[in-house]
Design a protein around this motif. Structure first.
Motif, PDB file in Angstrom:
ATOM      1  N   ALA A 182       1.026  -0.491   0.388  1.00 11.87           N
ATOM      2  CA  ALA A 182       0.329   0.046   0.483  1.00 11.87           C
ATOM      3  C   ALA A 182       0.883   1.388  -0.037  1.00 11.87           C
ATOM      4  N   ILE A 183       2.194   1.920   0.473  1.00 10.69           N
ATOM      5  CA  ILE A 183       3.083   2.481   0.936  1.00 10.69           C
ATOM      6  C   ILE A 183       3.450   2.392  -0.287  1.00 10.69           C
ATOM      7  N   ILE A 184       3.928   1.508  -0.852  1.00 10.31           N
ATOM      8  CA  ILE A 184       4.427   1.739  -2.515  1.00 10.31           C
ATOM      9  C   ILE A 184       3.669   1.848  -3.236  1.00 10.31           C
ATOM     10  N   ASN A 185       2.666   1.338  -3.203  1.00 15.24           N
ATOM     11  CA  ASN A 185       1.676   2.114  -4.346  1.00 15.24           C
ATOM     12  C   ASN A 185       1.082   3.593  -4.604  1.00 15.24           C
ATOM     13  N   THR A 186       1.391   3.788  -2.842  1.00 17.97           N
ATOM     14  CA  THR A 186       1.008   5.576  -2.710  1.00 17.97           C
ATOM     15  C   THR A 186       1.847   6.027  -3.003  1.00 17.97           C
ATOM     16  N   TRP A 202      -5.265  -4.808 -18.995  1.00 17.73           N
ATOM     17  CA  TRP A 202      -4.781  -3.182 -18.407  1.00 17.73           C
ATOM     18  C   TRP A 202      -4.487  -2.851 -17.098  1.00 17.73           C
ATOM     19  N   LEU A 203      -5.920  -3.503 -16.536  1.00 18.98           N
ATOM     20  CA  LEU A 203      -6.032  -3.412 -15.145  1.00 18.98           C
ATOM     21  C   LEU A 203      -5.304  -4.113 -14.350  1.00 18.98           C
ATOM     22  N   GLY A 204      -5.423  -5.775 -14.760  1.00 16.49           N
ATOM     23  CA  GLY A 204      -5.731  -6.423 -14.197  1.00 16.49           C
ATOM     24  C   GLY A 204      -3.795  -6.974 -14.091  1.00 16.49           C
ATOM     25  N   ASP A 205      -2.859  -6.271 -15.430  1.00 13.33           N
ATOM     26  CA  ASP A 205      -1.812  -6.782 -14.860  1.00 13.33           C
ATOM     27  C   ASP A 205      -1.042  -5.550 -14.228  1.00 13.33           C
ATOM     28  N   PRO A 206      -0.120  -5.826 -13.328  1.00  8.99           N
ATOM     29  CA  PRO A 206       0.384  -5.727 -12.788  1.00  8.99           C
ATOM     30  C   PRO A 206       1.353  -3.713 -13.172  1.00  8.99           C
ATOM     31  N   HIS A 207       2.115  -4.183 -13.982  1.00  2.89           N
ATOM     32  CA  HIS A 207       2.698  -3.190 -14.714  1.00  2.89           C
ATOM     33  C   HIS A 207       2.088  -2.574 -15.312  1.00  2.89           C
ATOM     34  N   THR A 208       0.928  -1.874 -15.796  1.00  3.13           N
ATOM     35  CA  THR A 208      -0.013  -0.927 -16.422  1.00  3.13           C
ATOM     36  C   THR A 208      -1.094  -0.697 -15.685  1.00  3.13           C
ATOM     37  N   ALA A 209      -1.755  -1.379 -14.481  1.00  2.00           N
ATOM     38  CA  ALA A 209      -2.969  -0.976 -13.288  1.00  2.00           C
ATOM     39  C   ALA A 209      -2.794   0.467 -12.959  1.00  2.00           C
ATOM     40  N   MET A 210      -1.315   0.948 -12.184  1.00  2.00           N
ATOM     41  CA  MET A 210      -1.152   2.082 -12.003  1.00  2.00           C
ATOM     42  C   MET A 210      -0.689   2.677 -12.696  1.00  2.00           C
ATOM     43  N   PRO A 211      -0.052   2.187 -13.863  1.00  5.54           N
ATOM     44  CA  PRO A 211      -0.533   4.485 -14.643  1.00  5.54           C
ATOM     45  C   PRO A 211      -1.076   4.024 -15.483  1.00  5.54           C
ATOM     46  N   CYS A 212      -2.552   3.290 -15.276  1.00  5.93           N
ATOM     47  CA  CYS A 212      -3.712   3.638 -16.157  1.00  5.93           C
ATOM     48  C   CYS A 212      -4.476   4.405 -14.838  1.00  5.93           C
ATOM     49  N   ILE A 213      -4.010   4.284 -13.690  1.00  9.35           N
ATOM     50  CA  ILE A 213      -4.973   4.762 -12.460  1.00  9.35           C
ATOM     51  C   ILE A 213      -4.700   6.522 -12.719  1.00  9.35           C
ATOM     52  N   ILE A 214      -3.060   6.656 -12.622  1.00  6.73           N
ATOM     53  CA  ILE A 214      -2.787   8.009 -12.791  1.00  6.73           C
ATOM     54  C   ILE A 214      -2.946   8.309 -13.466  1.00  6.73           C
ATOM     55  N   ILE A 215      -3.281   8.256 -15.106  1.00  4.02           N
ATOM     56  CA  ILE A 215      -3.651   8.608 -16.042  1.00  4.02           C
ATOM     57  C   ILE A 215      -5.392   9.135 -16.363  1.00  4.02           C
ATOM     58  N   LEU A 219     -13.135   0.725  -7.038  1.00  8.31           N
ATOM     59  CA  LEU A 219     -13.883   0.389  -8.192  1.00  8.31           C
ATOM     60  C   LEU A 219     -12.984  -0.729  -9.390  1.00  8.31           C
ATOM     61  N   MET A 220     -12.408   0.099  -9.576  1.00  6.10           N
ATOM     62  CA  MET A 220     -11.626  -0.058 -11.326  1.00  6.10           C
ATOM     63  C   MET A 220     -10.511  -1.868 -10.752  1.00  6.10           C
ATOM     64  N   THR A 221     -10.354  -1.865  -9.520  1.00  6.79           N
ATOM     65  CA  THR A 221      -9.145  -2.760  -9.274  1.00  6.79           C
ATOM     66  C   THR A 221      -9.891  -3.821  -8.392  1.00  6.79           C
ATOM     67  N   GLY A 222     -10.318  -3.186  -7.758  1.00 12.34           N
ATOM     68  CA  GLY A 222     -10.503  -4.164  -5.877  1.00 12.34           C
ATOM     69  C   GLY A 222     -10.026  -4.316  -4.945  1.00 12.34           C
ATOM     70  N   TYR A 223      -9.902  -5.432  -4.425  1.00 12.71           N
ATOM     71  CA  TYR A 223      -8.263  -4.921  -3.576  1.00 12.71           C
ATOM     72  C   TYR A 223      -7.172  -6.385  -3.544  1.00 12.71           C
ATOM     73  N   GLN A 224      -6.301  -5.459  -4.745  1.00 11.59           N
ATOM     74  CA  GLN A 224      -5.134  -5.851  -4.830  1.00 11.59           C
ATOM     75  C   GLN A 224      -3.740  -5.542  -4.642  1.00 11.59           C
ATOM     76  N   LEU A 225      -2.973  -6.108  -5.028  1.00  8.01           N
ATOM     77  CA  LEU A 225      -1.724  -5.943  -4.500  1.00  8.01           C
ATOM     78  C   LEU A 225      -1.052  -4.767  -4.810  1.00  8.01           C
ATOM     79  N   HIS A 226      -1.247  -5.455  -6.251  1.00  4.50           N
ATOM     80  CA  HIS A 226      -0.509  -4.080  -7.095  1.00  4.50           C
ATOM     81  C   HIS A 226      -1.079  -2.531  -7.368  1.00  4.50           C
ATOM     82  N   THR A 227      -2.789  -2.531  -6.589  1.00  3.58           N
ATOM     83  CA  THR A 227      -3.380  -1.649  -6.343  1.00  3.58           C
ATOM     84  C   THR A 227      -3.317  -0.923  -5.222  1.00  3.58           C
TER      85      THR A 227
END
Length: 324
Positions: free
Chosen positions: A104-108, A185-198, A270-278
């Motif tokens: 959670a800290i890393i993702n934030t 895009w949202l299930g891939d740990p490499h692209t989920a957070m960049p999509c949320i950032i955009i 809303l977009m990914t749920g409680y996932q470790l990568h987001t």
């Protein structure tokens, strides 16, 4: 709980009354003209806002501060025990074990580092574009500000359709023209957070655009004319005229965007749920407090977030002021 609420209310009322008395005493000591009727009217007009601020801002903050040092379980509100710093020890143990709070800290941090410069840069670019005296600019202002007035929940569901992993998803459909395979895009740990950032930068840039536009309206036109006479180009005008005029607006925008970015929760929920990568700190705090019902532990996380965000905000403010 009612007893503690009444005690806090009594202390708050006593402090407020003390401030009023001090105001009267100070005005008499400095021989300032003081009218009782106008002062009472002023305090009465301020009273509704003070009451709302007390019950919906101050009181929750104080209760959260106290719950951080207890084992408060939501289903047992009458069975609360003081446990000192045990909640913070549990957070530290989970952090060192690289548990959920570590992710959670890393993702934030990733979200803050990504969205703050992107959103501010996008807002500044839009403001410079809309500040030109051209026909039809007002239409662009409305279009750029439109995402701000749309609910973040609606915006998240809209982007869910755009980023759908199916072949019929808008983004996958466009990329399939170039022969690309459908991607989650949202299930891939490499692209989920960049999509949320955009998504977040797109949704919030319109509000900061208006703040920059207000700052640009205060920049004197004769400064640009003088710069043109000196042979300055567009970049020189921006660095020597526009940027100094936007200094105070930039400080305000930077601080507000940073604080808002640290509290991100709706988009990943809303977009990914409680996932470790987001999962983010706010999402983790919400889950621990309401889903797992450990209000004490959730309050400890909230206290730590408040201290860290407040410290960083003060540092930002001081550094930006020194450069001004």
């Amino acid at each position: 709980m009612w007893k503690s609420t009444l005690i806090i209310l009594a202390v708050f009322a006593a402090v407020l009354f003390g401030l009023i008395v001090w105001d009267v005493f100070k005005s008499k000591r400095t021989k300032t003209r003081y009218r009782v009727r106008s002062s009472v009217t002023s305090y009465l007009m301020m009273l509704p806002a003070v009451i709302l601020a007390f019950f919906f801002i101050m009181l929750p903050i104080l209760y959260s501060l106290g719950y951080a040092f207890t084992d408060y379980y939501l289903l047992k509100p009458d069975d609360i025990g003081f446990i000192g710093f045990d909640n913070f020890k549990e957070i530290w143990q989970e952090l060192t074990a690289k548990g959920t709070i570590y992710h959670a800290i890393i993702n934030t941090l990733v979200f803050v580092v990504g969205v703050v410069p992107l959103q501010i840069g996008l807002a500044l670019g839009l403001a410079l574009f809309c500040n030109r005296k051209r026909r039809g600019v007002k239409i662009f202002k409305v279009c750029f500000f439109a995402p701000v007035v749309i609910s973040l929940s609606v915006t998240s569901y809209l982007w869910l359709q755009i980023l759908s992993p199916a072949k019929t998803g808008l983004l996958n459909s466009l990329l399939s023209i170039f022969g690309a395979e459908p991607h989650d895009w949202l299930g891939d740990p490499h692209t989920a957070m960049p999509c949320i950032i955009i998504l977040s930068a797109w949704q919030g840039a319109g509000y900061q655009m208006l703040i920059f536009l207000a700052g640009l309206s205060n920049v004197r036109e004769d400064l640009y004319e003088a710069a043109s006479l000196d042979g300055a180009g567009a970049w020189k005008k921006f660095t020597n005229v526009t940027w100094p005029g936007l200094r105070s607006s930039f400080v305000f925008v930077t601080i507000t965007v940073f604080i808002g970015a640290c509290r991100i929760m709706t988009q990943p929920m809303l977009m990914t749920g409680y996932q470790l990568h987001t999962v983010t700190l706010s999402y983790y705090m919400y889950t621990r407090g309401y889903s797992d019902r450990w209000v004490g532990l959730s309050s400890a996380v909230a206290l730590m977030m408040t201290v860290v965000i407040g410290a960083i905000t003060l540092i930002q403010r001081r550094l930006l002021r020194e450069k001004a």
